[in-house]
Design a protein around this motif. Structure first.
Motif, PDB file in Angstrom:
ATOM      1  N   TRP A 192      20.897  57.789  30.158  1.00 16.92           N
ATOM      2  CA  TRP A 192      21.940  57.255  29.288  1.00 16.92           C
ATOM      3  C   TRP A 192      22.038  55.731  29.308  1.00 16.92           C
ATOM      4  N   LYS A 193      21.269  55.093  30.179  1.00 16.74           N
ATOM      5  CA  LYS A 193      21.312  53.627  30.266  1.00 16.74           C
ATOM      6  C   LYS A 193      19.913  53.084  30.571  1.00 16.74           C
ATOM      7  N   PRO A 194      18.974  53.190  29.618  1.00 17.72           N
ATOM      8  CA  PRO A 194      17.624  52.716  29.913  1.00 17.72           C
ATOM      9  C   PRO A 194      17.540  51.189  30.051  1.00 17.72           C
ATOM     10  N   ASP A 195      18.174  50.463  29.130  1.00 18.99           N
ATOM     11  CA  ASP A 195      18.202  48.992  29.175  1.00 18.99           C
ATOM     12  C   ASP A 195      16.822  48.344  29.155  1.00 18.99           C
TER      13      ASP A 195
ATOM     14  N   GLY B  84      29.446  49.493  38.167  1.00 22.44           N
ATOM     15  CA  GLY B  84      30.544  50.411  37.904  1.00 22.44           C
ATOM     16  C   GLY B  84      30.761  51.435  39.006  1.00 22.44           C
ATOM     17  N   HIS B  85      31.681  52.353  38.716  1.00 21.51           N
ATOM     18  CA  HIS B  85      32.065  53.380  39.683  1.00 21.51           C
ATOM     19  C   HIS B  85      30.974  54.442  39.792  1.00 21.51           C
ATOM     20  N   ASN B  86      30.798  54.980  40.976  1.00 23.26           N
ATOM     21  CA  ASN B  86      29.828  56.051  41.212  1.00 23.26           C
ATOM     22  C   ASN B  86      30.173  57.295  40.380  1.00 23.26           C
ATOM     23  N   ILE B  87      31.464  57.481  40.103  1.00 24.97           N
ATOM     24  CA  ILE B  87      31.906  58.612  39.289  1.00 24.97           C
ATOM     25  C   ILE B  87      31.286  58.546  37.894  1.00 24.97           C
ATOM     26  N   GLU B  88      31.202  57.337  37.340  1.00 27.43           N
ATOM     27  CA  GLU B  88      30.630  57.188  36.004  1.00 27.43           C
ATOM     28  C   GLU B  88      29.190  57.687  35.977  1.00 27.43           C
ATOM     29  N   TYR B  89      28.423  57.339  36.989  1.00 24.75           N
ATOM     30  CA  TYR B  89      27.027  57.782  37.082  1.00 24.75           C
ATOM     31  C   TYR B  89      26.958  59.314  37.040  1.00 24.75           C
ATOM     32  N   LEU B  90      27.783  59.955  37.840  1.00 21.38           N
ATOM     33  CA  LEU B  90      27.803  61.410  37.910  1.00 21.38           C
ATOM     34  C   LEU B  90      28.226  62.041  36.583  1.00 21.38           C
ATOM     35  N   PHE B  91      29.327  61.554  36.015  1.00 18.59           N
ATOM     36  CA  PHE B  91      29.876  62.167  34.815  1.00 18.59           C
ATOM     37  C   PHE B  91      28.994  61.959  33.588  1.00 18.59           C
ATOM     38  N   ARG B  92      28.389  60.794  33.484  1.00 17.68           N
ATOM     39  CA  ARG B  92      27.510  60.546  32.338  1.00 17.68           C
ATOM     40  C   ARG B  92      26.257  61.420  32.410  1.00 17.68           C
ATOM     41  N   LEU B  93      25.761  61.667  33.609  1.00 15.34           N
ATOM     42  CA  LEU B  93      24.605  62.542  33.766  1.00 15.34           C
ATOM     43  C   LEU B  93      24.973  63.985  33.399  1.00 15.34           C
ATOM     44  N   ALA B  94      26.134  64.427  33.854  1.00 20.39           N
ATOM     45  CA  ALA B  94      26.602  65.774  33.509  1.00 20.39           C
ATOM     46  C   ALA B  94      26.842  65.894  32.007  1.00 20.39           C
ATOM     47  N   GLU B  95      27.369  64.848  31.404  1.00 24.76           N
ATOM     48  CA  GLU B  95      27.621  64.839  29.964  1.00 24.76           C
ATOM     49  C   GLU B  95      26.299  64.942  29.185  1.00 24.76           C
ATOM     50  N   PHE B  96      25.290  64.214  29.644  1.00 21.55           N
ATOM     51  CA  PHE B  96      23.973  64.297  29.008  1.00 21.55           C
ATOM     52  C   PHE B  96      23.435  65.721  29.055  1.00 21.55           C
ATOM     53  N   MET B  97      23.529  66.366  30.206  1.00 19.07           N
ATOM     54  CA  MET B  97      23.002  67.721  30.345  1.00 19.07           C
ATOM     55  C   MET B  97      23.708  68.683  29.404  1.00 19.07           C
ATOM     56  N   ARG B  98      25.005  68.575  29.277  1.00 20.55           N
ATOM     57  CA  ARG B  98      25.746  69.483  28.402  1.00 20.55           C
ATOM     58  C   ARG B  98      25.428  69.229  26.928  1.00 20.55           C
ATOM     59  N   LEU B  99      25.195  67.970  26.596  1.00 22.93           N
ATOM     60  CA  LEU B  99      24.957  67.611  25.204  1.00 22.93           C
ATOM     61  C   LEU B  99      23.537  67.931  24.759  1.00 22.93           C
ATOM     62  N   TYR B 100      22.556  67.599  25.593  1.00 21.70           N
ATOM     63  CA  TYR B 100      21.153  67.723  25.184  1.00 21.70           C
ATOM     64  C   TYR B 100      20.445  68.946  25.760  1.00 21.70           C
ATOM     65  N   CYS B 101      20.984  69.505  26.839  1.00 23.54           N
ATOM     66  CA  CYS B 101      20.355  70.672  27.471  1.00 23.54           C
ATOM     67  C   CYS B 101      21.413  71.727  27.773  1.00 23.54           C
ATOM     68  N   PRO B 102      22.143  72.167  26.756  1.00 20.80           N
ATOM     69  CA  PRO B 102      23.280  73.076  26.993  1.00 20.80           C
ATOM     70  C   PRO B 102      22.884  74.421  27.590  1.00 20.80           C
ATOM     71  N   GLU B 103      21.624  74.788  27.432  1.00 19.88           N
ATOM     72  CA  GLU B 103      21.167  76.069  27.958  1.00 19.88           C
ATOM     73  C   GLU B 103      20.788  76.006  29.435  1.00 19.88           C
ATOM     74  N   VAL B 104      20.781  74.804  30.017  1.00 21.63           N
ATOM     75  CA  VAL B 104      20.351  74.613  31.408  1.00 21.63           C
ATOM     76  C   VAL B 104      21.568  74.577  32.331  1.00 21.63           C
ATOM     77  N   GLU B 105      21.546  75.384  33.361  1.00 20.57           N
ATOM     78  CA  GLU B 105      22.631  75.395  34.357  1.00 20.57           C
ATOM     79  C   GLU B 105      22.173  74.626  35.584  1.00 20.57           C
ATOM     80  N   ASP B 106      22.571  73.367  35.661  1.00 23.13           N
ATOM     81  CA  ASP B 106      22.220  72.514  36.800  1.00 23.13           C
ATOM     82  C   ASP B 106      23.307  72.683  37.868  1.00 23.13           C
ATOM     83  N   GLU B 107      23.130  73.661  38.726  1.00 23.21           N
ATOM     84  CA  GLU B 107      24.176  74.044  39.675  1.00 23.21           C
ATOM     85  C   GLU B 107      24.567  72.903  40.609  1.00 23.21           C
ATOM     86  N   HIS B 108      23.592  72.170  41.123  1.00 18.44           N
ATOM     87  CA  HIS B 108      23.870  71.065  42.041  1.00 18.44           C
ATOM     88  C   HIS B 108      24.726  69.993  41.355  1.00 18.44           C
TER      89      HIS B 108
END
Length: 204
Positions: free
Chosen positions: A23-26, A153-177
């Motif tokens: 989500w942040k290639p830069d 930024g906050h470590n929470i942002e890193y986590l939440f943006r990654l989870a948001e990406f998975m739900r948006l682009y890979c909704p069929e994948v269950e990333d349990e960890h």
């Protein structure tokens, strides 16, 4: 594997991202593909004392751990001849110098049907890195993430943006960890009396 060796006699190069790069290639790139690599699982086992944490409280960020039965989803970016040198120099500083990651070449499989598998460069932090924090329960990892902040930024942002990406682009994948850590962080703050206004923007 250094930058000169990577770009030698190449007209294009793919780089696979599975953490903040999704989500942040830069950096400059020609195209991007959502997909996965096999034989690795994503784990929040690496420490970050600059971007998402500091020397006293290192944040928790993702790395890859070999697991022949696993696969990890993310984004591969294609860089052309004119973009490779500058983009790789940027990634060298961001991932290797500041992050402690090493490079490997992996096979990337695009999600889009009809697109062929391709070789991609990936950055992986290994246990011999001084920043490596190693395994911990999802609750322990969440507790660290909840209190860490770094220069970007906050470590929470890193986590939440990654989870948001998975739900948006890979909704069929269950990333349990990933999703278990996200749930544990939310639980920490939902059980607290009052959330600081400055932290509210990190919650979905």
């Amino acid at each position: 594997m250094n930058t000169k060796d990577i770009i030698k006699e190449k007209s294009n190069l793919w780089v696979f991202g599975y953490g903040s790069l999704v989500w942040k290639p830069d950096f400059e790139y020609k195209s991007r593909e959502v997909g996965f690599i096999q034989g690795y699982k994503r784990r929040f086992w690496h420490g970050d004392d600059f971007y998402r944490g500091d020397k006293e409280k290192p944040g928790r960020v993702a790395t890859l751990v070999k697991d022949y039965e696993a696969c990890t989803w993310g984004v591969a970016y294609e860089m052309t001849d004119s973009q490779m040198e500058e983009s790789l120099q940027y990634l060298e500083k961001r991932e290797v110098v500041m992050g402690g990651y090493k490079t490997e070449i992996v096979e990337f499989i695009p999600k889009e049907k009809g697109h062929s598998a391709l070789l991609a460069l990936v950055y992986i932090a290994t246990p011999d890195n001084p920043l490596y924090l190693g395994p911990a329960s999802e609750e322990v990892i969440a507790a660290q993430i909840a209190i860490c902040r770094g220069n970007t930024g906050h470590n929470i942002e890193y986590l939440f943006r990654l989870a948001e990406f998975m739900r948006l682009y890979c909704p069929e994948v269950e990333d349990e960890h990933l999703f278990s850590i996200e749930a544990a962080v939310l639980n920490i703050f939902h059980n607290c009396k009052g959330i600081k206004p400055s932290d509210q923007k990190y919650f979905l």
